[in-house]
Design an enzyme around this catalytic site. Structure first.
Site, PDB file in Angstrom:
ATOM      1  N   GLU A   1      -9.943   7.539   4.414  1.00 12.64           N
ATOM      2  CA  GLU A   1      -8.947   6.922   5.301  1.00 12.64           C
ATOM      3  C   GLU A   1      -8.168   8.221   6.016  1.00 12.64           C
ATOM      4  OE1 GLU A   1      -5.916   4.633   3.387  1.00 12.64           O
ATOM      5  OE2 GLU A   1      -6.984   5.067   1.639  1.00 12.64           O
TER       6      GLU A   1
ATOM      7  N   ASP B   1       0.728  -1.189   0.146  1.00  6.20           N
ATOM      8  CA  ASP B   1      -0.031  -0.014  -0.209  1.00  6.20           C
ATOM      9  C   ASP B   1       0.821   1.279  -0.021  1.00  6.20           C
ATOM     10  OD1 ASP B   1      -2.311   1.615   0.178  1.00  6.20           O
ATOM     11  OD2 ASP B   1      -3.372   0.592   1.472  1.00  6.20           O
TER      12      ASP B   1
END
Length: 873
Positions: A537, A336
């Site tokens: 997020e 990620d």
């Protein structure tokens, strides 16, 4: 995937003030005793659970394997490492692709071709074609291996203007319809292929256990059974059936993410620590992978979170021993957003640990891609990384590329669906989205069966979500956080108001639209659409589940209408269940609409009757998450609730029109903040506490402090001893630097990791003060500012910052003597500081030369023994 925002000034990082919010988005500590013990503890549990082998529907083909082996045998080390590097479109050029031949690249949330939010499908295809042609041009890098483009298509092709935006996963979970999920995935794959893109970073298969997490809406359910069935359905929809049209011209590579445990971190902390047992890790958090891998998912994304103190990007046990060996996954593992940089001992530009743990592709979206590539080559050459590990990683990447037909398919501009813009937001796709909206709605209250409504009445449609497609679509909508979008940027889409207005007008009723519930003629009924503003997020973590803890503006609107004798139907937009007892009490009907996406008009299909007063559609949705009975309740299906308060609405709850509603209008709606007088919310207590980082700031820029002694352009920092070793630090600002600095001057500041906002509203609720210890080496002769700053999503940067001049207060302090100082938080809130969106809780800067030592920075109760207490009077 994560998108970090650039840091503007200097800052220090730390552990969560409240144990929730974004707090643990930081690197694990390097070589600490606690970390070693945690790792040993994890490894000792290796046999606690039998991680079963997952038989994928996609089986290995010996002929394909031979082709991959032949390709690998001809590659140089540099060519192999290039396959493992995934940069971002903002950070590379077509020339870079031609020179290095990256195996893949991505566009992060809010990144577009030509850096243009309004890029057309043709613009996307053009960039895909240019990158592809550069990748197969062997004039510089010597290889013709095609690259592949990855994108976050998490609720439709959400980066592209005009695309169909489906309800976010939490709404789809309430629908509990795997067949519909497959249709949604097929439509998404089609729209992605129109723009020339090969690969999507979906589905998210997190099983969320604490709804304070800002990514709760990316989860289908707290129930792993739903997550498992959906993972299989969406993978098949994206990639095609393994025995039919697998990765055909109309399919894309899928990614099940984030491996593993991201939905189970302590306090719902984004990128935090999951401390579940291995059996719970498997039974709760691995079920999405059981479904997705069985369906043939070709890539898995490693998670930002830790498991028992060890970052997943550095976990050989979970990435290699469990995922690849025990579960038998033969695709590739992608990182990620710079997640490898959070592993102990790593930086964004150097991390052999992640490669050795089993990471196959570095997602490195910053300028660090170039030194990362060079460092990885050196680490292989030195033996720090074995060549066999590199060969395994590249074999996996090539295997997926061959399976996807990238060596055989035409170039992106010449593929079957490329630039076939009639598929973007097509009626067929929008009809699927409308069905998903209808099936996702959950009816929580229906007093006296007020619903369904006759369209022949007079209506007031109110609330800031009524005519706001951006708000109803939530995060990951055109932009990363889903903010700064207007209705005109959703061509073909519809707001919730649009659906009601069309049907009411056609049936002979009347409708008025007013965000603030003003009207010319008193309506028969009011439909109020309100709820959470968009977030993604980082920004989405909250300290508790109370809706609008401080302002309560939506509640005031509901009560105003009730006081006028107008029946109220509430349509609540949210990315998670929230404590809304007061809003429920003020509503005659209450609908959890989640984040329905671009087809808001479909809500009217359920709430309104036909013009002939027959029912259009009944409610189908059932809660896939338990609904809290208070702001601090965190319960899930299967919990032992013998000694706990039951949820207000249990998992699986949802009324239909034939059900009798017995919900009281007198639910306990008094919000009481949980206060512990002994609690201190630390920023610095000898070390920086997550989620904060400390930076030096000067006229030349900012520098993250990561050693005991650092300097930048006339501003220096070093650790010192106050009571114990290195429990304080000293900052010296030179005269020339102070004079050159703009704004409040040069100095230091603590800022959240990645510039994510932190919800610190609890420190206001608990009536805490800002405390710090300070020692002056010399008299203060110039302006010294103590600042905080915040960010309100969608508002201009700096719109809620606050600072105060400390010069007169510091001038009274003795020299070379530690003094304890406290400051009323009202000094900042009165100047516009919004603590629920805190970016920087402490910044100390000077416009003149200054040498000062600082220790013990925290929020805590006012202490009468404090030598200096600063108020704003």
């Amino acid at each position: 995937m994560h998108k970090f925002k650039p840091t503007f000034l200097a800052t220090f990082i730390a552990v969560s003030l409240s144990g929730c919010g974004e707090p643990s988005s930081t690197a694990e500590p390097a070589n600490t005793t606690d970390n070693v013990n945690a790792e040993v503890n994890v490894e000792s549990k290796a046999n606690e659970v039998l991680w079963p082998y997952v038989q994928s529907e996609v089986v290995k083909d010996p002929k394909l394997e031979a082709q991959v082996k032949a390709l690998l045998s001809k590659m140089t080390l540099e060519q192999k490492i290039a396959q493992m590097i995934q940069p971002e479109i903002k950070e590379i050029t077509v020339a870079d692709m031609r020179r290095y031949g990256f195996g893949s690249y991505l566009n992060g949330g809010g990144a577009f071709p030509n850096n243009n939010k309004h890029s057309t499908p043709q613009d996307w295809v053009d960039l895909a074609e240019q990158m592809y042609q550069a990748s197969i041009d062997d004039s510089l890098d010597g290889t013709t291996i095609p690259t592949m483009w990855g994108t976050d298509a998490v609720h439709g092709h959400n980066n592209v203007i005009g695309a169909t935006l489906f309800p976010h996963n939490i709404g789809l979970g309430a629908a509990n319809n795997p067949e519909l999920i497959t249709q949604i995935a097929e439509a998404t794959a089609t729209e992605v292929m129109v723009t020339g893109i090969d690969w999507v970073f979906a589905p998210t298969v997190a099983t969320v256990r604490d709804d304070r997490w800002g990514r709760t809406y990316e989860s289908y359910s707290e129930d792993p059974a739903i997550v498992k069935s959906y993972a299989s359905a969406i993978v098949k929809g994206l990639q095609g059936d393994a025995n039919k049209d697998f990765l055909s011209d109309r399919r894309v590579i899928s990614t099940v993410k984030h491996f593993i445990g991201d939905g189970g971190t302590v306090d719902g902390d984004d990128q935090g620590n999951n401390i579940d047992s291995e059996s719970d890790l498997f039974n709760i958090h691995a079920q999405g992978y059981m479904g997705g891998l069985a369906a043939g998912a070709q890539s898995v994304m490693a998670s930002f979170n830790s498991w028992n103190g060890k970052k997943l990007h550095g976990s050989h046990y979970l990435l290699t021993e469990v995922l690849k060996e025990k579960m038998g996954f033969d695709g590739f593992v992608v990182g990620d957003w710079n997640g490898h940089g959070q592993v102990a001992g790593c930086t964004n530009d150097s991390c052999s640990q992640s490669v050795n743990a089993g990471l196959d592709i570095f997602m490195v979206p910053t300028a660090d891609w170039k030194p990362l590539m060079a460092n990885t080559i050196k680490q292989v050459e030195s033996g720090e990384i074995k060549l066999s590990r590199i060969d395994d990683a590249v074999t996996r990447i090539l295997r997926v590329k061959v399976r996807a037909g990238l060596f055989d398919k035409p170039s992106p501009a010449n593929r079957v669906l490329s630039n076939k813009t009639e598929h973007i937001g097509s009626k067929t796709h929008r009809d699927i989205a409308k069905q998903a909206v209808r099936e996702s709605l959950v009816l929580l209250k229906n007093k006296n069966n007020i619903l369904p409504l006759s369209p022949k009445q007079s209506f007031l449609i109110a609330g800031d979500g009524a005519d706001n497609i951006g708000k109803q679509s939530g995060g990951w909508t055109i932009t990363w956080q889903g903010t700064n979008n207007v209705n005109s940027e959703f061509p073909g889409g519809s707001s919730i108001y649009d659906g009601f207005a069309e049907q009411i007008t056609a049936a002979g009723g009347s409708v008025q639209l007013s965000v603030t519930a003003e009207y010319d003629e008193k309506p028969d009924v009011a439909i109020v659409v309100f709820g959470e503003d968009p977030y993604a997020e980082g920004h989405g973590d909250i300290v508790n589940l109370a809706y609008q803890k401080s302002t309560k503006s939506d509640l005031a609107l509901l009560r105003k209408l009730k006081a006028q004798g107008i029946p109220v139907v509430s349509v609540f937009l949210s990315g998670r269940p929230l404590w809304v007892n007061a809003e429920l009490n003020a509503s005659d009907a209450f609908v959890a609409a989640w984040l329905p996406g671009s087809e808001g008009s479909a809500i009217a299909d359920v709430l309104l009757n036909n013009a002939d007063e027959t029912k259009q559609n009944d409610f189908n949705g059932k809660l896939s998450f338990s609904w809290p009975n208070n702001a601090y309740q965190h319960v899930n299906k299967g919990d032992n609730l013998v000694n706990q308060e039951q949820p207000l609405f249990a998992y699986g709850y949802g009324l239909t029109y034939s059900d009798k509603d017995t919900l009281s209008d007198e639910l306990n709606d008094i919000y009481v903040a949980q206060v512990n007088a002994n609690d201190a919310k630390h920023i610095f207590n000898g070390q920086t506490v997550k989620p904060w980082r400390l930076y030096l700031t000067s006229s030349e820029g900012d520098e993250h402090i990561n050693s005991s002694s650092q300097s930048i352009s006339g501003v220096s920092y070093r650790t010192i001893d106050k009571q114990i070793q290195e429990d304080a630090f000293k900052v010296s600002i030179g005269k020339m630097q102070a004079e050159r600095s703009t704004g409040n001057g040069a100095g230091i500041r603590f800022t959240s990791f990645g510039n994510f906002s932190e919800d610190l509203s609890s420190i206001v609720e608990q009536k805490l003060s800002l405390h710090f210890s300070i020692k002056l080496d010399e008299p203060v002769t110039s302006a010294v500012s103590l600042s905080m700053n915040c960010e309100r999503l969608g508002d201009p940067v700096g719109s809620c910052n606050a600072d105060m001049d400390l010069q007169k207060h510091l001038a009274k302090l003795p020299i070379n003597t530690w003094q304890d100082v406290s400051v009323d938080l009202a000094c900042f809130s009165e100047k516009g500081m919004k603590f629920e969106q805190t970016i920087t809780p402490f910044q100390l800067t000077s416009k003149g030369p200054l040498t000062v030592s600082v220790s013990n920075v925290s929020f805590k109760k006012k202490n009468n023994d404090i030598s200096t207490h600063i108020t704003c009077q």
